[in-house]
Write a protein that holds these residues in place. Structure first.
Motif, PDB file in Angstrom:
ATOM      1  N   PHE A   1     -26.073 -33.816  37.289  1.00  7.88           N
ATOM      2  CA  PHE A   1     -26.021 -35.055  36.519  1.00  7.88           C
ATOM      3  C   PHE A   1     -25.977 -34.670  35.040  1.00  7.88           C
ATOM      4  O   PHE A   1     -26.944 -34.140  34.497  1.00  7.88           O
ATOM      5  CB  PHE A   1     -27.259 -35.920  36.773  1.00  7.88           C
ATOM      6  N   TYR A   2     -24.850 -34.943  34.381  1.00  2.92           N
ATOM      7  CA  TYR A   2     -24.702 -34.655  32.960  1.00  2.92           C
ATOM      8  C   TYR A   2     -24.823 -35.966  32.177  1.00  2.92           C
ATOM      9  O   TYR A   2     -24.312 -36.999  32.619  1.00  2.92           O
ATOM     10  CB  TYR A   2     -23.339 -34.023  32.657  1.00  2.92           C
TER      11      TYR A   2
ATOM     12  N   PRO B   1     -19.074 -33.970  26.293  1.00  2.00           N
ATOM     13  CA  PRO B   1     -19.886 -33.863  25.071  1.00  2.00           C
ATOM     14  C   PRO B   1     -20.889 -35.015  24.936  1.00  2.00           C
ATOM     15  O   PRO B   1     -20.645 -36.132  25.387  1.00  2.00           O
ATOM     16  CB  PRO B   1     -18.847 -33.907  23.941  1.00  2.00           C
ATOM     17  N   HIS B   2     -22.011 -34.690  24.291  1.00  2.72           N
ATOM     18  CA  HIS B   2     -23.015 -35.699  23.948  1.00  2.72           C
ATOM     19  C   HIS B   2     -23.050 -35.771  22.425  1.00  2.72           C
ATOM     20  O   HIS B   2     -23.657 -34.935  21.763  1.00  2.72           O
ATOM     21  CB  HIS B   2     -24.380 -35.303  24.502  1.00  2.72           C
ATOM     22  N   ALA B   3     -22.381 -36.804  21.869  1.00  2.00           N
ATOM     23  CA  ALA B   3     -22.230 -36.901  20.418  1.00  2.00           C
ATOM     24  C   ALA B   3     -23.565 -37.129  19.721  1.00  2.00           C
ATOM     25  O   ALA B   3     -23.804 -36.606  18.630  1.00  2.00           O
ATOM     26  CB  ALA B   3     -21.254 -38.019  20.068  1.00  2.00           C
TER      27      ALA B   3
ATOM     28  N   SER C   1     -22.047 -29.773  23.343  1.00  3.87           N
ATOM     29  CA  SER C   1     -20.814 -29.866  24.127  1.00  3.87           C
ATOM     30  C   SER C   1     -21.067 -30.380  25.534  1.00  3.87           C
ATOM     31  O   SER C   1     -20.175 -30.956  26.160  1.00  3.87           O
ATOM     32  CB  SER C   1     -20.134 -28.491  24.186  1.00  3.87           C
ATOM     33  N   ALA C   2     -22.263 -30.189  26.055  1.00  2.73           N
ATOM     34  CA  ALA C   2     -22.628 -30.706  27.381  1.00  2.73           C
ATOM     35  C   ALA C   2     -24.152 -30.697  27.477  1.00  2.73           C
ATOM     36  O   ALA C   2     -24.823 -29.884  26.831  1.00  2.73           O
ATOM     37  CB  ALA C   2     -22.013 -29.866  28.496  1.00  2.73           C
TER      38      ALA C   2
ATOM     39  N   ALA D   1     -32.350 -25.880  25.758  1.00  5.89           N
ATOM     40  CA  ALA D   1     -32.491 -25.461  27.159  1.00  5.89           C
ATOM     41  C   ALA D   1     -31.614 -26.310  28.076  1.00  5.89           C
ATOM     42  O   ALA D   1     -30.957 -25.788  28.988  1.00  5.89           O
ATOM     43  CB  ALA D   1     -33.953 -25.551  27.594  1.00  5.89           C
ATOM     44  N   ASN D   2     -31.572 -27.607  27.841  1.00  6.65           N
ATOM     45  CA  ASN D   2     -30.740 -28.487  28.664  1.00  6.65           C
ATOM     46  C   ASN D   2     -29.255 -28.280  28.388  1.00  6.65           C
ATOM     47  O   ASN D   2     -28.420 -28.420  29.293  1.00  6.65           O
ATOM     48  CB  ASN D   2     -31.135 -29.946  28.422  1.00  6.65           C
ATOM     49  N   GLU D   3     -28.924 -27.914  27.149  1.00 10.03           N
ATOM     50  CA  GLU D   3     -27.533 -27.576  26.831  1.00 10.03           C
ATOM     51  C   GLU D   3     -27.122 -26.292  27.551  1.00 10.03           C
ATOM     52  O   GLU D   3     -26.019 -26.198  28.110  1.00 10.03           O
ATOM     53  CB  GLU D   3     -27.377 -27.418  25.317  1.00 10.03           C
ATOM     54  N   VAL D   4     -28.008 -25.308  27.543  1.00  8.32           N
ATOM     55  CA  VAL D   4     -27.735 -24.045  28.237  1.00  8.32           C
ATOM     56  C   VAL D   4     -27.612 -24.268  29.740  1.00  8.32           C
ATOM     57  O   VAL D   4     -26.730 -23.709  30.399  1.00  8.32           O
ATOM     58  CB  VAL D   4     -28.842 -23.019  27.925  1.00  8.32           C
ATOM     59  N   ALA D   5     -28.489 -25.092  30.317  1.00  7.75           N
ATOM     60  CA  ALA D   5     -28.426 -25.387  31.751  1.00  7.75           C
ATOM     61  C   ALA D   5     -27.077 -26.003  32.112  1.00  7.75           C
ATOM     62  O   ALA D   5     -26.486 -25.665  33.151  1.00  7.75           O
ATOM     63  CB  ALA D   5     -29.561 -26.327  32.146  1.00  7.75           C
ATOM     64  N   ALA D   6     -26.580 -26.891  31.251  1.00 14.67           N
ATOM     65  CA  ALA D   6     -25.282 -27.518  31.508  1.00 14.67           C
ATOM     66  C   ALA D   6     -24.163 -26.480  31.473  1.00 14.67           C
ATOM     67  O   ALA D   6     -23.259 -26.496  32.322  1.00 14.67           O
ATOM     68  CB  ALA D   6     -25.027 -28.613  30.465  1.00 14.67           C
TER      69      ALA D   6
END
Length: 508
Positions: A270-271, A333-335, A340-341, A254-259
């Motif tokens: 804020f990413y 990106p968040h490894a 990807s975000a 959900a947080n990836e989709v929001a980004a």
């Protein structure tokens, strides 16, 4: 005050055209008849999200994450915002919780019904839904204002009992009812969560599950007596397994989709970003999530084994090797998560970052709705950010340093408070049974300063230790407490073998 905010009409002015700022009151998608599973650690907790699933016939299903719509009541200029920015985060200490919002507001906004309500009331939410293929791939998503109503509250342990096939007689009344009505939906959610986890593993996500100590202080007050404090310390459950794994996986999505949605709408959020592990670290996550699903009874039997010790030692090394998680205004990106975000919006009752992100995301929904009503595509409707977003990129950037400082302060405070009460518990045990022995895992061998680092398994507590002999990382040893002072955060240990203390003269 909340009611006044509800009734107050707020507007955007775009090129002289009045555009209602809160279009949600007339554009909310109704999910009143959709069962919403609301999971918490215990029945008294305020839930953060709800989850639903709509099963399809074409190997694709819609999964819904419902989030309390704090942006429905708060704006940039609301008189509660200065306090939120000054406080930053909720603080959870063993003896007391300090919520970000007043508890009345939490109850009013959260996806839970007040005890005095005879009938369930529809609650405003932000719903992020995604179409998930059986391979775990996302094949479309929606971000919509919503109304949710059919809440089904459960604890994680109740849902785990259903997932693990516990006997009917051992289930709580509501868990038994839940299994009869929704077992198929729950199993499907677990299957899709495991497939989503596979996708992240292929993207080199660092999925480390470390046991931590959960410290709770409960007070019971009887008539005519002072309240007695009872300290409870237990080991955390695996966050990637069972019901916790379901929620964690889809909240991450959900947080990836929001980004991604905010990026497409040009919304300053804020990413969170994190660089990969250095090449010198060797970490191999299983590509099969089922291998990482450890039932609690199996964990209890295995936690003292040498293999578990080596795994735990490796995971601790990888955790220490992780690059710091940074907050930025641009999507990167968040490894660590393998995405990807990532922009957090799913915890608005505990984090001012999520509150501000949700308010900004509301502007993105308004912008997208306005553009669609004008019949224009994304590239054709570039408008000033201030027309839709209360904070522009430079505004958001200016908040990063003070918010980071608050987050660091809260993390240190919570960590130190938990450690204090764990040491208090060890001291009480030491004073009751002076010769009690503990099993400890060597997580770091002797350093240049002559110290090793141990993990006392009963309390999952890291301590510095001056060994008499060379210790190997991953080795399991037996120690005894010589002295402990919780106030000064000190604990002295001695190593024992076969019931004897190891000294300089020890020859095995």
């Amino acid at each position: 005050e909340h009611q006044d905010t509800l009734e107050k009409e707020e507007e955007y002015i775009i090129n002289g055209e009045r555009l209602e700022r809160d279009i949600f009151s007339r554009a909310r998608v109704g999910y009143e008849d959709m069962p919403v599973f609301v999971l918490t650690e215990n029945i008294y907790d305020v839930p953060q999200v709800g989850i639903s699933i709509e099963q399809g016939d074409d190997d694709k299903e819609w999964v819904y994450i419902h989030i309390p719509d704090v942006s429905r009541y708060l704006t940039k200029d609301h008189n509660m915002m200065p306090a939120l920015l000054a406080r930053g985060y909720s603080v959870s200490l063993p003896e007391r919780d300090y919520p970000l919002f007043p508890m009345g507001f939490n109850s009013f906004v959260s996806l839970v019904q007040a005890s005095e309500e005879k009938h369930q009331v529809a609650k405003p939410g932000i719903t992020i839904s995604f179409r998930v293929h059986k391979t775990g791939q996302v094949q479309g998503y929606r971000v919509t204002p919503s109304l949710v109503q059919d809440f089904i509250p459960l604890t994680y342990s109740e849902v785990d009992a259903v997932l693990l096939g516990q006997e009917e007689s051992k289930l709580s009344e509501r868990a038994a009812k839940f299994r009869q009505q929704y077992s198929d939906k729950l199993q499907r959610l677990e299957f899709l969560a495991e497939r989503r986890r596979r996708v992240r593993v292929k993207n080199d996500a660092l999925l480390v599950s470390m046991p931590t100590h959960i410290v709770q202080m409960r007070r019971s007050t009887a008539v005519g007596e002072e309240g007695k404090a009872e300290l409870r310390i237990h080991t955390s459950q695996d966050p990637f397994a069972n019901s916790r794994g379901i929620i964690k996986e889809f909240v991450t999505l959900a947080n990836e989709v929001a980004a991604d949605y905010a990026k497409k709408q040009g919304a300053p959020l804020f990413y969170l970003t994190q660089q990969p592990l250095p090449d010198t670290f060797d970490f191999k996550a299983s590509s099969d999530p089922m291998e990482n699903r450890i039932r609690q009874e199996q964990l209890d039997k295995a936690k003292h084994s040498e293999e578990k010790a080596r795994t735990l030692s490796r995971d601790l090394s990888n955790m220490r090797g992780q690059r710091p998680e940074l907050m930025r205004v641009m999507p990167l990106p968040h490894a660590g998560l393998g995405v990807s975000a990532y922009a957090s919006i799913t915890n608005p009752l505990n984090s001012v970052v999520d509150v501000m992100n949700q308010i900004q995301l509301k502007g993105a929904i308004v912008k997208n709705s306005w553009a669609n009503s004008q019949g224009k595509h994304e590239e054709e409707y570039q408008r000033p950010a201030k027309a839709f977003y209360p904070w522009d990129a430079s505004d958001m950037e200016s908040y990063i340093s003070p918010i980071d400082a608050l987050r660091n302060d809260v993390e240190i405070l919570e960590k130190n408070a938990k450690r204090y009460w764990v040491l208090r518990s060890i001291k009480a045990e030491f004073e009751t049974v002076p010769h009690v022995l503990f099993t400890a895992l060597v997580i770091q061998g002797r350093s240049d300063e002559g110290e090793a680092t141990l993990l006392i398994r009963k309390y999952e507590l890291e301590v510095a230790f001056e060994p008499i002999r060379n210790l190997t990382k991953g080795e399991i040893i037996t120690v005894r407490v010589d002295s402990v002072d919780p106030f000064y955060n000190t604990i002295l240990l001695s190593e024992y073998r076969h019931g004897k203390r190891i000294t300089e003269d020890f020859r095995g």
